[in-house]
Design an enzyme around this catalytic site. Structure first.
Site, PDB file in Angstrom:
ATOM      1  N   SER A   8       0.843  -1.198   0.000  1.00 20.36           N
ATOM      2  CA  SER A   8       0.000   0.000   0.000  1.00 20.36           C
ATOM      3  C   SER A   8       0.875   1.245   0.000  1.00 20.36           C
ATOM      4  O   SER A   8       1.691   1.440   0.907  1.00 20.36           O
ATOM      5  CB  SER A   8      -0.892   0.003   1.237  1.00 20.36           C
ATOM      6  OG  SER A   8      -1.492   1.278   1.390  1.00 20.36           O
ATOM      7  N   HIS A  31      -1.119  -1.198  -4.315  1.00 20.58           N
ATOM      8  CA  HIS A  31      -2.421  -0.967  -3.686  1.00 20.58           C
ATOM      9  C   HIS A  31      -2.572   0.534  -3.451  1.00 20.58           C
ATOM     10  O   HIS A  31      -1.797   1.142  -2.712  1.00 20.58           O
ATOM     11  CB  HIS A  31      -2.510  -1.729  -2.359  1.00 20.58           C
ATOM     12  CG  HIS A  31      -3.873  -1.736  -1.770  1.00 20.58           C
ATOM     13  ND1 HIS A  31      -4.882  -2.571  -2.213  1.00 20.58           N
ATOM     14  CD2 HIS A  31      -4.416  -1.003  -0.764  1.00 20.58           C
ATOM     15  CE1 HIS A  31      -5.978  -2.361  -1.498  1.00 20.58           C
ATOM     16  NE2 HIS A  31      -5.733  -1.406  -0.614  1.00 20.58           N
ATOM     17  N   ASP A  33      -4.926   3.410  -2.091  1.00 19.07           N
ATOM     18  CA  ASP A  33      -6.074   3.703  -1.232  1.00 19.07           C
ATOM     19  C   ASP A  33      -6.644   5.086  -1.554  1.00 19.07           C
ATOM     20  O   ASP A  33      -6.007   6.103  -1.295  1.00 19.07           O
ATOM     21  CB  ASP A  33      -5.660   3.668   0.234  1.00 19.07           C
ATOM     22  CG  ASP A  33      -5.347   2.268   0.705  1.00 19.07           C
ATOM     23  OD1 ASP A  33      -6.245   1.404   0.607  1.00 19.07           O
ATOM     24  OD2 ASP A  33      -4.217   2.017   1.163  1.00 19.07           O
ATOM     25  N   MET A  35      -9.342   7.747  -0.615  1.00 14.86           N
ATOM     26  CA  MET A  35     -10.230   8.104   0.496  1.00 14.86           C
ATOM     27  C   MET A  35     -10.764   9.513   0.291  1.00 14.86           C
ATOM     28  O   MET A  35     -10.045  10.396  -0.176  1.00 14.86           O
ATOM     29  CB  MET A  35      -9.473   8.031   1.821  1.00 14.86           C
ATOM     30  CG  MET A  35      -8.759   6.717   2.069  1.00 14.86           C
ATOM     31  SD  MET A  35      -7.994   6.693   3.697  1.00 14.86           S
ATOM     32  CE  MET A  35      -6.900   5.282   3.552  1.00 14.86           C
ATOM     33  N   HIS A  64      -8.289   0.731  -4.319  1.00 15.37           N
ATOM     34  CA  HIS A  64      -9.243   0.454  -3.239  1.00 15.37           C
ATOM     35  C   HIS A  64      -9.980   1.745  -2.917  1.00 15.37           C
ATOM     36  O   HIS A  64      -9.404   2.673  -2.359  1.00 15.37           O
ATOM     37  CB  HIS A  64      -8.486  -0.089  -2.017  1.00 15.37           C
ATOM     38  CG  HIS A  64      -9.348  -0.340  -0.827  1.00 15.37           C
ATOM     39  ND1 HIS A  64      -8.823  -0.532   0.434  1.00 15.37           N
ATOM     40  CD2 HIS A  64     -10.707  -0.427  -0.676  1.00 15.37           C
ATOM     41  CE1 HIS A  64      -9.804  -0.732   1.296  1.00 15.37           C
ATOM     42  NE2 HIS A  64     -10.958  -0.662   0.649  1.00 15.37           N
ATOM     43  N   MET A  66     -12.270   3.870  -0.879  1.00 16.62           N
ATOM     44  CA  MET A  66     -12.946   4.083   0.403  1.00 16.62           C
ATOM     45  C   MET A  66     -13.662   5.422   0.298  1.00 16.62           C
ATOM     46  O   MET A  66     -13.284   6.422   0.908  1.00 16.62           O
ATOM     47  CB  MET A  66     -11.929   4.059   1.546  1.00 16.62           C
ATOM     48  CG  MET A  66     -11.411   2.667   1.828  1.00 16.62           C
ATOM     49  SD  MET A  66     -10.056   2.633   3.016  1.00 16.62           S
ATOM     50  CE  MET A  66      -8.672   2.606   1.889  1.00 16.62           C
ATOM     51  N   MET A 135     -11.615  -6.519   5.158  1.00 18.30           N
ATOM     52  CA  MET A 135     -10.784  -5.575   5.897  1.00 18.30           C
ATOM     53  C   MET A 135     -10.412  -6.173   7.258  1.00 18.30           C
ATOM     54  O   MET A 135     -11.275  -6.661   7.995  1.00 18.30           O
ATOM     55  CB  MET A 135     -11.526  -4.255   6.105  1.00 18.30           C
ATOM     56  CG  MET A 135     -11.762  -3.442   4.832  1.00 18.30           C
ATOM     57  SD  MET A 135     -10.227  -2.946   4.004  1.00 18.30           S
ATOM     58  CE  MET A 135      -9.443  -1.900   5.245  1.00 18.30           C
ATOM     59  N   ASP A 173      -6.560  -6.739   4.074  1.00 16.60           N
ATOM     60  CA  ASP A 173      -5.917  -5.425   4.121  1.00 16.60           C
ATOM     61  C   ASP A 173      -6.034  -4.879   5.539  1.00 16.60           C
ATOM     62  O   ASP A 173      -7.137  -4.684   6.044  1.00 16.60           O
ATOM     63  CB  ASP A 173      -6.620  -4.495   3.121  1.00 16.60           C
ATOM     64  CG  ASP A 173      -6.050  -3.083   3.101  1.00 16.60           C
ATOM     65  OD1 ASP A 173      -5.052  -2.816   3.815  1.00 16.60           O
ATOM     66  OD2 ASP A 173      -6.595  -2.239   2.366  1.00 16.60           O
TER      67      ASP A 173
END
Length: 220
Positions: A8, A31, A33, A35, A64, A66, A135, A173
């Protein structure tokens, strides 16, 4: 079973991101993330940044999301060329339609569940997805402790995937490190997101290899 390690970049040096992505070239994916400071209380990358990462990364992007209103925003990340786009079950009004749209664009479609979300309603939808993310921390911040009580959920997902006979990657994760990856692999995970365990190591490439080897020893 193939074991995949996807570092990540939440734990990378944002000022030297291109260099830090190149340091993980022996990994199975990056990865990323995303957000929005709404679905989770943190703000990271948006489409413009992900597009630039896609342009310079030597390995595939595992995005990913979020974010809230995944139905609206997720297809844009597939259009950037991401190898895989995972959205949260809690943030999608029609997960199946969204997964089909992502696949139509050309990305693998993943669905993620937070620790408090039951996995059972999504197991019967497995043929619609390429990846299921369980998660093992509350989403939002890196560096959190691994939640071992999520392993029955991982095991239930593995049993459903095996029973279905379809190729769905089972990803975990959160808090994945050398001392936890074996437990997750033993429960049935095959795809592992690790942030600080990789970028906090003196030798990043060796850390990735060590994680992959540790997981392989515990896979069925």
């Amino acid at each position: 079973m193939n074991v995949r390690v996807q570092p990540s970049i939440l734990s990378a040096d944002f000022v030297n991101l291109q260099a830090d992505i190149r340091r993980i070239a022996n990994a199975d994916g990056v990865h990323v993330d995303v957000m929005d400071n709404h679905f989770v209380p943190n703000l990271t990358f948006g489409p413009q940044m992900v597009g630039r990462i896609q342009a310079v990364s030597p390995i595939p992007l595992d995005v990913h999301l979020m974010i809230s209103d995944a139905d609206r925003w997720a297809p844009g990340y597939a259009e950037l060329g991401a190898f895989s786009v995972t959205f949260h079950a809690e943030a999608a009004s029609d997960p199946v339609a969204l997964a089909r749209r992502l696949r139509e664009i050309g990305s693998r479609a993943g669905i993620a569940v937070k620790p408090g979300t039951p996995i059972e309603p999504y197991l019967e939808l497995l043929p619609e997805f390429d990846q299921l993310l369980v998660m093992t921390v509350e989403p939002g911040f890196g560096g959190q402790s691994f939640m071992g009580d999520m392993m029955p959920k991982v095991a239930a997902a593995r049993a459903a995937i095996d029973a279905s006979g379809i190729d769905v990657w089972l990803q975990v994760d959160g808090g994945i490190a050398l001392d936890t990856i074996g437990r997750a692999a033993e429960a049935g995970a095959d795809t592992f997101v690790a942030g600080s365990a990789v970028y906090g190591a003196a030798d990043v490439e060796a850390a990735i290899s060590d994680l992959r080897e540790a997981a392989s020893r515990h896979t069925h």
